[in-house]
Design a protein around this motif. Structure first.
Motif, mmCIF file in Angstrom:
data_model
loop_
_atom_site.group_PDB
_atom_site.id
_atom_site.type_symbol
_atom_site.label_atom_id
_atom_site.label_comp_id
_atom_site.label_asym_id
_atom_site.label_seq_id
_atom_site.Cartn_x
_atom_site.Cartn_y
_atom_site.Cartn_z
ATOM 1 N N ILE A 21 0.818 -1.216 0.000
ATOM 2 C CA ILE A 21 0.000 0.000 0.000
ATOM 3 C C ILE A 21 0.853 1.267 0.000
ATOM 4 O O ILE A 21 0.342 2.346 -0.292
ATOM 5 N N ASP A 22 2.156 1.125 0.295
ATOM 6 C CA ASP A 22 3.040 2.290 0.283
ATOM 7 C C ASP A 22 3.734 2.493 -1.058
ATOM 8 O O ASP A 22 4.237 3.578 -1.343
ATOM 9 N N ILE A 23 3.780 1.441 -1.895
ATOM 10 C CA ILE A 23 4.475 1.524 -3.182
ATOM 11 C C ILE A 23 3.510 2.015 -4.255
ATOM 12 O O ILE A 23 2.469 1.416 -4.489
ATOM 13 N N LYS A 24 3.871 3.080 -4.935
ATOM 14 C CA LYS A 24 2.992 3.676 -5.933
ATOM 15 C C LYS A 24 3.384 3.300 -7.357
ATOM 16 O O LYS A 24 2.548 3.293 -8.255
ATOM 17 N N ASP A 25 4.649 3.020 -7.581
ATOM 18 C CA ASP A 25 5.140 2.784 -8.919
ATOM 19 C C ASP A 25 5.102 1.294 -9.266
ATOM 20 O O ASP A 25 5.555 0.459 -8.479
ATOM 21 N N VAL A 26 4.569 0.958 -10.428
ATOM 22 C CA VAL A 26 4.427 -0.444 -10.810
ATOM 23 C C VAL A 26 5.780 -1.123 -10.952
ATOM 24 O O VAL A 26 5.918 -2.324 -10.688
ATOM 25 N N THR A 27 6.795 -0.375 -11.339
ATOM 26 C CA THR A 27 8.138 -0.954 -11.475
ATOM 27 C C THR A 27 8.646 -1.452 -10.129
ATOM 28 O O THR A 27 9.226 -2.543 -10.027
ATOM 29 N N HIS A 28 8.416 -0.662 -9.080
ATOM 30 C CA HIS A 28 8.844 -1.067 -7.738
ATOM 31 C C HIS A 28 8.005 -2.228 -7.216
ATOM 32 O O HIS A 28 8.516 -3.082 -6.475
ATOM 33 N N LEU A 29 6.738 -2.275 -7.595
ATOM 34 C CA LEU A 29 5.911 -3.415 -7.198
ATOM 35 C C LEU A 29 6.430 -4.698 -7.826
ATOM 36 O O LEU A 29 6.491 -5.747 -7.181
ATOM 37 N N ARG A 30 6.801 -4.617 -9.103
ATOM 38 C CA ARG A 30 7.344 -5.802 -9.770
ATOM 39 C C ARG A 30 8.612 -6.294 -9.093
ATOM 40 O O ARG A 30 8.873 -7.496 -9.055
ATOM 41 N N LYS A 31 9.397 -5.365 -8.562
ATOM 42 C CA LYS A 31 10.667 -5.754 -7.932
ATOM 43 C C LYS A 31 10.471 -6.623 -6.699
ATOM 44 O O LYS A 31 11.377 -7.334 -6.280
ATOM 45 N N LEU A 32 9.276 -6.558 -6.102
ATOM 46 C CA LEU A 32 9.002 -7.436 -4.965
ATOM 47 C C LEU A 32 9.079 -8.904 -5.368
ATOM 48 O O LEU A 32 9.338 -9.780 -4.549
ATOM 49 N N PHE A 33 8.830 -9.176 -6.670
ATOM 50 C CA PHE A 33 8.775 -10.558 -7.141
ATOM 51 C C PHE A 33 9.982 -10.960 -7.982
ATOM 52 O O PHE A 33 10.088 -12.113 -8.386
ATOM 53 N N THR A 34 10.848 -10.007 -8.287
ATOM 54 C CA THR A 34 12.023 -10.335 -9.095
ATOM 55 C C THR A 34 13.200 -10.684 -8.196
ATOM 56 O O THR A 34 13.246 -10.312 -7.023
ATOM 57 N N ASP A 35 14.130 -11.388 -8.758
ATOM 58 C CA ASP A 35 15.354 -11.778 -8.037
ATOM 59 C C ASP A 35 15.057 -12.544 -6.749
ATOM 60 O O ASP A 35 15.750 -12.387 -5.730
ATOM 61 N N LEU A 36 14.020 -13.379 -6.790
ATOM 62 C CA LEU A 36 13.732 -14.223 -5.632
ATOM 63 C C LEU A 36 14.820 -15.288 -5.504
ATOM 64 O O LEU A 36 15.192 -15.927 -6.491
ATOM 65 N N GLU A 37 15.328 -15.470 -4.304
ATOM 66 C CA GLU A 37 16.406 -16.443 -4.082
ATOM 67 C C GLU A 37 15.808 -17.825 -3.842
ATOM 68 O O GLU A 37 15.761 -18.336 -2.721
ATOM 69 N N VAL A 38 15.339 -18.417 -4.947
ATOM 70 C CA VAL A 38 14.800 -19.774 -4.883
ATOM 71 C C VAL A 38 15.943 -20.730 -4.552
ATOM 72 O O VAL A 38 17.058 -20.582 -5.061
ATOM 73 N N ASN A 39 15.671 -21.696 -3.690
ATOM 74 C CA ASN A 39 16.716 -22.643 -3.291
ATOM 75 C C ASN A 39 17.412 -23.227 -4.521
ATOM 76 O O ASN A 39 16.747 -23.659 -5.473
ATOM 77 N N PRO A 40 18.752 -23.244 -4.536
ATOM 78 C CA PRO A 40 19.509 -23.735 -5.701
ATOM 79 C C PRO A 40 19.121 -25.142 -6.145
ATOM 80 O O PRO A 40 19.346 -25.502 -7.305
#
Length: 428
Positions: free
Chosen positions: A297-316
């Motif tokens: 609710i604090d993030i206004k920009d869609v680019t920053h929202l997408r970053k929540l899901f990018t570069d997730l450190e999925v177990n190797p």
């Protein structure tokens, strides 16, 4: 003429009849000050109408029928809800209606007061043999302002209907928005096919339990895979063995009951979308981002929202696996852009809209709509077919509105309740 009673409602509501020398069937003059308010519940069709009949000004209810004899067929004579009807509006007056007190009900007959052009446009929409939508031959002639205003309205209707499920979940979660958001986000990680088991998983494993272990990724993964029912049996690989060991302890500690494994679907799915991979990605998101709702609710920009899901450190381990104990060629298991946008569309937008509505804060409602304008349109047959009709579909705002329009108006030929249909009916 062939039409439904809805057509009479439409004609009366917008006063689209010839009003010159308006009279009752008994010859009394009529002047309509207000057609009244449509009634969607039981009882007369319009409330609080204001009219002058003869020398008397009336305020009350109006009932509409195709034939005046329908008054008796619908058993209104002895129904107290109809005792305040001041005018009976009908297409055809085939029988005078006499009330229990001996008074004849004032009746307006519309048979010779409806424009043939209006009827023909109506009949073409509602009873035509169009392949996709009733107005497929005429919608391209509707001005952009009318179309966009109506699409905004139906989009809000769509979100309001979907937000009912959010409100129900919020009540069960005793007003906890973080837990409610977590549950809806989990369901969306199932991407339709596995939405149900993901939802059951989230409800069986509260976010507060996971948050206690967010500094230990292995324990978070153990809780998620264990609750999903994937840690039963014996494993060869070290990774599932460790998860199984961790889960055995945590299951007893929190008195957990896992979801039944058979609920998860693998058939006819690309390996990249296997539930095991989605669970691994979900675990990585939990580890990366605590209190997701508050961040959202604090993030206004869609680019920053997408970053929540990018570069997730999925177990190797999952770089070379799609299932436990089944090694595969190495590949990235990150969430794709389209998957991230689907999560934003179906979770963030809905929760943000619901939060704004619940707290009567239009700021968040408007932000949810603005977010839709920043997301790409979905690709499906409905969107494609509207595009072929000349409708511009640039964003998720457009595609979501068109889905609602097609599924809840066009498919039921509710042209009389549709802003586009109304515009077409009134075209000269």
């Amino acid at each position: 003429m062939f039409f439904t009673e809805d057509f009479i409602h439409y004609i009366w509501k917008f006063r689209l009849f010839d009003r010159d020398n308006l009279q009752t069937t008994a010859g009394e003059s009529i002047e309509v000050f207000s057609a009244g308010l449509p009634n969607s519940d039981s009882g007369p069709d319009f409330h609080n109408a204001r009219l002058r009949i003869g020398d008397t000004t009336w305020a009350g209810n109006v009932e509409l029928h195709i034939n005046s004899s329908d008054w008796h067929k619908h058993k209104h004579t002895h129904d107290g809800a109809y005792k305040n009807v001041i005018l009976h509006v009908v297409y055809r007056d085939d029988e005078p209606i006499v009330l229990p007190d001996g008074r004849q009900l004032a009746t307006l007959e519309l048979k010779d007061r409806i424009s043939p052009d209006l009827y023909n446009r109506y009949h073409g929409l509602v009873f035509g043999n169009q392949q996709f939508v009733p107005c497929e031959g005429t919608i391209r002639h509707v001005d952009d302002i009318t179309l966009r205003n109506w699409l905004t309205r139906v989009l809000v209707e769509r979100l309001e209907k979907r937000s009912a499920a959010v409100m129900a979940a919020l009540e069960k979660n005793k007003g906890d928005w973080e837990e409610t958001f977590y549950q809806f986000l989990a369901a969306q990680f199932g991407f339709k096919t596995n939405a149900l088991p993901f939802e059951l998983l989230a409800k069986s494993l509260p976010q507060i339990t996971l948050s206690k272990h967010k500094n230990n990724p292995l324990q978070v993964e153990a809780l998620i895979f264990g609750q999903a029912g994937f840690l039963e049996g014996e494993w060869k690989d070290e990774y599932p063995q460790k998860l199984q060991e961790e889960y055995a302890f945590l299951r007893k500690k929190y008195n957990l009951a896992p979801v039944e494994k058979h609920l998860w679907k693998f058939m006819r799915m690309r390996p990249q979308n296997f539930p095991t991979i989605r669970l691994a990605q979900f675990a990585a998101l939990i580890v990366k981002s605590n209190h997701l709702f508050s961040k959202m609710i604090d993030i206004k920009d869609v680019t920053h929202l997408r970053k929540l899901f990018t570069d997730l450190e999925v177990n190797p381990y999952w770089e070379t696996h799609y299932r436990f104990d089944a090694e595969s060629r190495a590949s990235s298991k990150s969430l794709g852009e389209s998957s991230i946008d689907i999560l934003l569309l179906n979770t963030f937008v809905l929760i943000l809209f619901s939060y704004g509505k619940h707290n009567q804060q239009e700021y968040y409602v408007n932000r949810s709509l603005k977010l839709l304008e920043k997301l790409p349109a979905e690709e499906n047959n409905i969107v494609t077919n509207f595009g072929l009709l000349g409708i511009k579909v640039n964003t998720a705002f457009d595609s979501q509105a068109l889905l609602e329009l097609k599924n809840n108006y066009c498919s039921y030929k509710k042209c009389l309740q549709c802003g586009v249909g109304n515009k077409i009916l009134r075209m000269a």
